[in-house]
Motif scaffolding. Sequence first.
Motif: not given
Length: 288
Positions: A5, A33, A35, A72, A75-76, A79, A86, A88, A90
């Motif tokens: 990542e 990806p 993160r 979140q 991240a959304s 994306a 991808t 994410h 966290e």
Amino acid sequence: MSDEEILVGYDGSADAAVALDWALAEAGRSGRPVRLAYVFEWLTVAGWIGPGVAPGIWPDDTARREVEGLVQKAASDAAAAHPGLTVHGEVFDGPPALVLQERSAAASVLVLGSRGHGGFGGLLVGSTAVSVAAHAHCPVVVVRDSQPGATGPVVVGFDGSESAQVALGFAVERAAQRRTPLRVVRVTQPPSPRRGPSEEEAAASAAEDRTATEQALARWRETFPELAIEVEVVPGSAAGVLVEASRDAQLVVVGSRGRGGLRGMLLGSVSQQLIQHAHCPVAVARER
């Protein structure tokens, strides 16, 4: 495409948003990806400072949920704006520097903004920044909110050391991915600490450094024949030369350790000057 990542230190600040943008652009070229990592640290038993939410009382589950929602959503949104990637988000607990260092073991690159708030307050001011850059298990890229868009060449500081060889490889690959020229900067040093070199000595030293640099570049020129590579051998201060070179660059790359002009790159004033004063993102490359 790799499963490793691109890790982004994210706290909702303006600089974190710019770091995320840089990471998403990198992911678009590499297919990796992304993160977002928010490090949630309670500063005292009486209260805390957290990005994006009001000060809370420890332990404040509501604040924790708000932080998770912040990450979140970021991240959304990322994306949705970059179909095919991808992304994410966290939330982690613990000291930011230590957590990011540990998480970097599974990352291809760690991307940080130069300023933050809450858990990342002062991240790149003082010992925490040096700790993250010096001890991360992957390359670290530092991006500032005030820095311009991605234009110009990729610049790499090269001094012939093993660390510089790693930085050179990182820089070559980024320049090839971006289809932009690579500028290899080597700073010459006086042959004697007691006096400046004569013209003949300076010319001989520069010629020797250029030859050694071209030898290091030979395999990269063969691997990426379409990549335009310029070698520049100049006298002066490594920090000053590289900061000046960053003015018209989209990325400047240095190794985690060096010799000669890059000695102490991550232990003294040179690294601090680059992180604080470079006019483009700074990548500190190292072998994983």
